[in-house]
Design a protein around this motif. Structure first.
Motif, short mmCIF file in Angstrom:
data_model
loop_
_atom_site.label_atom_id
_atom_site.label_comp_id
_atom_site.label_asym_id
_atom_site.label_seq_id
_atom_site.Cartn_x
_atom_site.Cartn_y
_atom_site.Cartn_z
N VAL A 57 38.10 -30.36 -0.07
CA VAL A 57 38.31 -31.56 -0.98
C VAL A 57 39.52 -32.24 -0.98
N VAL A 58 39.66 -33.41 -0.43
CA VAL A 58 40.61 -34.15 -0.22
C VAL A 58 40.88 -35.42 -1.03
N HIS A 59 42.26 -35.42 -1.87
CA HIS A 59 42.38 -36.63 -2.62
C HIS A 59 43.31 -37.60 -1.87
N ASP A 60 42.88 -38.84 -2.25
CA ASP A 60 43.81 -39.68 -1.40
C ASP A 60 45.25 -39.56 -1.31
N ASP A 61 45.85 -39.14 -2.53
CA ASP A 61 47.37 -38.83 -2.51
C ASP A 61 47.59 -37.57 -1.76
N GLY A 62 46.72 -36.76 -1.19
CA GLY A 62 47.07 -35.54 -0.35
C GLY A 62 47.55 -34.40 -1.03
N LYS A 63 47.39 -34.58 -2.41
CA LYS A 63 48.01 -33.29 -3.42
C LYS A 63 46.60 -32.60 -3.77
N GLY A 64 46.68 -31.34 -4.09
CA GLY A 64 45.72 -30.64 -4.67
C GLY A 64 44.47 -30.39 -4.08
#
Length: 72
Positions: A21-28
């Motif tokens: 699961v990838v967030h656009d900001d690359g965090k978490g």
């Protein structure tokens, strides 16, 4: 960035396996198991997240070596 191998929440899972699961900001970023035929789940953050297949896996009941064998 999301490409042809990324999937949005709500889309149908075409291949069972482990997805990042990838967030656009690359965090978490984290990994989850998604099952063929089910929907990718919604994410808590709402928008800006997508799923990327990391490892495909076949369900045991669909695997040729395990399906319909004699249990002697």
């Amino acid at each position: 960035m999301a490409g042809d191998s990324s999937y949005k929440p709500g889309e149908i899972v075409k291949v069972s396996g482990i997805y990042s699961v990838v967030h656009d900001d690359g965090k978490g970023t984290f990994e989850v198991t998604c099952v063929e035929g089910e929907h990718f789940p919604p994410t808590r953050s709402g928008k800006g997240a997508h799923f990327e297949l990391k490892y495909a896996a076949t369900h045991s009941h669909k695997h040729a070596d395990l399906n319909g064998g004699d249990s002697k």
